[in-house]
Design a protein around this motif. Structure first.
Motif, PDB file in Angstrom:
ATOM      1  N   MET A 111     -90.821 112.371   8.554  1.00 11.59           N
ATOM      2  CA  MET A 111     -90.065 111.132   8.408  1.00 11.59           C
ATOM      3  C   MET A 111     -89.293 110.812   9.690  1.00 11.59           C
ATOM      4  N   VAL A 112     -88.648 111.801  10.269  1.00 14.84           N
ATOM      5  CA  VAL A 112     -87.901 111.592  11.512  1.00 14.84           C
ATOM      6  C   VAL A 112     -88.844 111.127  12.617  1.00 14.84           C
ATOM      7  N   ASN A 113     -89.970 111.808  12.750  1.00 16.75           N
ATOM      8  CA  ASN A 113     -90.936 111.480  13.796  1.00 16.75           C
ATOM      9  C   ASN A 113     -91.522 110.079  13.605  1.00 16.75           C
ATOM     10  N   GLN A 114     -91.836 109.735  12.376  1.00 18.37           N
ATOM     11  CA  GLN A 114     -92.415 108.419  12.127  1.00 18.37           C
ATOM     12  C   GLN A 114     -91.405 107.299  12.384  1.00 18.37           C
ATOM     13  N   LEU A 115     -90.128 107.543  12.052  1.00 19.98           N
ATOM     14  CA  LEU A 115     -89.117 106.530  12.350  1.00 19.98           C
ATOM     15  C   LEU A 115     -88.950 106.393  13.857  1.00 19.98           C
ATOM     16  N   HIS A 121     -92.149 101.281  20.549  1.00 22.43           N
ATOM     17  CA  HIS A 121     -92.763 100.206  21.316  1.00 22.43           C
ATOM     18  C   HIS A 121     -92.002  98.886  21.263  1.00 22.43           C
ATOM     19  N   ASN A 122     -91.151  98.729  20.246  1.00 20.75           N
ATOM     20  CA  ASN A 122     -90.343  97.520  20.171  1.00 20.75           C
ATOM     21  C   ASN A 122     -89.070  97.830  19.390  1.00 20.75           C
ATOM     22  N   PRO A 123     -88.029  98.276  20.098  1.00 21.66           N
ATOM     23  CA  PRO A 123     -86.809  98.668  19.390  1.00 21.66           C
ATOM     24  C   PRO A 123     -86.108  97.526  18.670  1.00 21.66           C
ATOM     25  N   TRP A 124     -86.414  96.286  19.013  1.00 22.60           N
ATOM     26  CA  TRP A 124     -85.767  95.139  18.363  1.00 22.60           C
ATOM     27  C   TRP A 124     -86.494  94.735  17.087  1.00 22.60           C
ATOM     28  N   ARG A 125     -87.757  95.076  16.973  1.00 23.71           N
ATOM     29  CA  ARG A 125     -88.571  94.768  15.795  1.00 23.71           C
ATOM     30  C   ARG A 125     -89.413  96.000  15.459  1.00 23.71           C
ATOM     31  N   PRO A 126     -88.753  97.084  15.033  1.00 27.15           N
ATOM     32  CA  PRO A 126     -89.514  98.320  14.795  1.00 27.15           C
ATOM     33  C   PRO A 126     -90.568  98.136  13.707  1.00 27.15           C
ATOM     34  N   LYS A 127     -91.720  98.733  13.969  1.00 26.45           N
ATOM     35  CA  LYS A 127     -92.851  98.630  13.053  1.00 26.45           C
ATOM     36  C   LYS A 127     -93.485 100.023  12.926  1.00 26.45           C
ATOM     37  N   TRP A 128     -93.835 100.371  11.711  1.00 29.40           N
ATOM     38  CA  TRP A 128     -94.462 101.668  11.458  1.00 29.40           C
ATOM     39  C   TRP A 128     -95.855 101.710  12.073  1.00 29.40           C
ATOM     40  N   LYS A 129     -96.156 102.795  12.760  1.00 28.28           N
ATOM     41  CA  LYS A 129     -97.495 103.096  13.274  1.00 28.28           C
ATOM     42  C   LYS A 129     -97.827 104.504  12.791  1.00 28.28           C
ATOM     43  N   VAL A 130     -98.361 104.577  11.592  1.00 29.82           N
ATOM     44  CA  VAL A 130     -98.591 105.860  10.932  1.00 29.82           C
ATOM     45  C   VAL A 130    -100.068 106.219  11.045  1.00 29.82           C
ATOM     46  N   PHE A 131    -100.338 107.294  11.773  1.00 29.39           N
ATOM     47  CA  PHE A 131    -101.728 107.766  11.877  1.00 29.39           C
ATOM     48  C   PHE A 131    -102.218 108.179  10.489  1.00 29.39           C
ATOM     49  N   PRO A 132    -103.531 108.011  10.231  1.00 31.08           N
ATOM     50  CA  PRO A 132    -104.070 108.320   8.896  1.00 31.08           C
ATOM     51  C   PRO A 132    -103.688 109.707   8.367  1.00 31.08           C
ATOM     52  N   VAL A 160     -89.870  98.087   9.682  1.00 30.21           N
ATOM     53  CA  VAL A 160     -88.995  99.125   9.149  1.00 30.21           C
ATOM     54  C   VAL A 160     -87.885  98.491   8.312  1.00 30.21           C
ATOM     55  N   LYS A 161     -87.646  99.087   7.138  1.00 29.84           N
ATOM     56  CA  LYS A 161     -86.557  98.692   6.251  1.00 29.84           C
ATOM     57  C   LYS A 161     -85.785  99.960   5.882  1.00 29.84           C
ATOM     58  N   LEU A 168     -79.653 103.829   4.567  1.00 37.82           N
ATOM     59  CA  LEU A 168     -78.863 104.374   5.673  1.00 37.82           C
ATOM     60  C   LEU A 168     -78.005 105.546   5.227  1.00 37.82           C
ATOM     61  N   GLU A 169     -77.585 105.544   3.965  1.00 39.26           N
ATOM     62  CA  GLU A 169     -76.795 106.665   3.446  1.00 39.26           C
ATOM     63  C   GLU A 169     -77.590 107.963   3.516  1.00 39.26           C
ATOM     64  N   PHE A 170     -78.847 107.913   3.062  1.00 35.51           N
ATOM     65  CA  PHE A 170     -79.674 109.111   3.102  1.00 35.51           C
ATOM     66  C   PHE A 170     -79.965 109.507   4.548  1.00 35.51           C
ATOM     67  N   TRP A 171     -80.208 108.521   5.409  1.00 37.24           N
ATOM     68  CA  TRP A 171     -80.493 108.829   6.813  1.00 37.24           C
ATOM     69  C   TRP A 171     -79.331 109.598   7.443  1.00 37.24           C
ATOM     70  N   VAL A 172     -78.111 109.167   7.168  1.00 41.82           N
ATOM     71  CA  VAL A 172     -76.940 109.859   7.718  1.00 41.82           C
ATOM     72  C   VAL A 172     -76.863 111.279   7.165  1.00 41.82           C
ATOM     73  N   LYS A 173     -77.104 111.455   5.878  1.00 41.81           N
ATOM     74  CA  LYS A 173     -77.110 112.802   5.295  1.00 41.81           C
ATOM     75  C   LYS A 173     -78.205 113.658   5.915  1.00 41.81           C
ATOM     76  N   LEU A 174     -79.362 113.049   6.188  1.00 43.21           N
ATOM     77  CA  LEU A 174     -80.459 113.780   6.815  1.00 43.21           C
ATOM     78  C   LEU A 174     -80.061 114.242   8.220  1.00 43.21           C
ATOM     79  N   LEU A 175     -79.391 113.389   8.978  1.00 44.95           N
ATOM     80  CA  LEU A 175     -78.925 113.793  10.309  1.00 44.95           C
ATOM     81  C   LEU A 175     -77.926 114.945  10.207  1.00 44.95           C
ATOM     82  N   GLN A 176     -77.031 114.883   9.238  1.00 47.21           N
ATOM     83  CA  GLN A 176     -76.067 115.967   9.040  1.00 47.21           C
ATOM     84  C   GLN A 176     -76.796 117.263   8.690  1.00 47.21           C
TER      85      GLN A 176
END
Length: 188
Positions: A111-115, A121-132, A160-161, A168-176
């Motif tokens: 999840m971290v790597n995919q985010l 490639h576009n930090p202003w409009r992030p888009k998922w590029k998930v290899f199969p 990305v949503k 964002l709450e879970f993301w912060v907990k994941l970073l912790q």
């Protein structure tokens, strides 16, 4: 939180990314509450560079939209930096993602790597590029008991949503969680 010229440990790196993300969230809240307003554009600012500095002129034509879009972009960049920092630090501490054998740790790392990749490639409009090979579901359990299933099965080419990473709450907990997983913070 170290700055650019202090001792840096893996945990310090992740703590710094969290602090920057937290500051971006705080600034966003202040702008949204009207406590930071258009007056921020009314004065020139000198950025100290070690020499005479760089002068940013006043921007009296700045609008509320400029401020809100700008702070929104600041939050995006801080989120991007947190994903990049966590991904690089997890690789540094635990080795390559492709060699990960612990199921929960692999789920977190995917999840971290995919985010991170979504912002690459576009930090202003992030888009998922998930290899199969990564288009799967990844159950995650953090050390505080929080759980989330990262569902990468349908994300490819989607914008990305926050809810796609548990909010964002879970993301912060994941970073912790990641900060604790990589070791102690240096006090130096």
């Amino acid at each position: 939180m170290p700055n650019w010229n202090q001792i840096e440990t893996p945990a310090n790196k992740i703590a710094t990314a969290q602090a920057i993300l937290g500051l971006a969230f705080r600034l966003n809240a202040e702008v949204n509450a009207g406590r930071i307003g258009l007056e921020i554009f009314s004065r020139e600012v000198t950025v100290i560079t070690g020499d005479s500095g760089v002068v940013l002129p006043a921007y009296p034509e700045g609008t509320n939209d400029d401020l809100k879009f700008g702070i929104s972009n600041l939050v995006l960049i801080a989120l991007s930096a947190s994903a990049l920092t966590a991904d690089e630090t997890l690789d540094e501490v635990f080795g390559k993602l492709t060699d990960e054998i612990d199921g929960n740790k692999k789920s977190i790392r995917v999840m971290v790597n995919q985010l991170r990749n979504a912002f690459a490639h576009n930090p202003w409009r992030p888009k998922w590029k998930v290899f199969p090979k990564y288009r799967q579901t990844y159950p995650i359990q953090l050390d505080d008991g929080s759980t989330f299933v990262f569902d990468a099965t349908q994300l490819n080419d989607e914008g990305v949503k926050p809810e796609q990473v548990g909010g964002l709450e879970f993301w912060v907990k994941l970073l912790q969680h990641c900060e604790r997983a990589v070791g102690p913070i240096s006090e130096a």
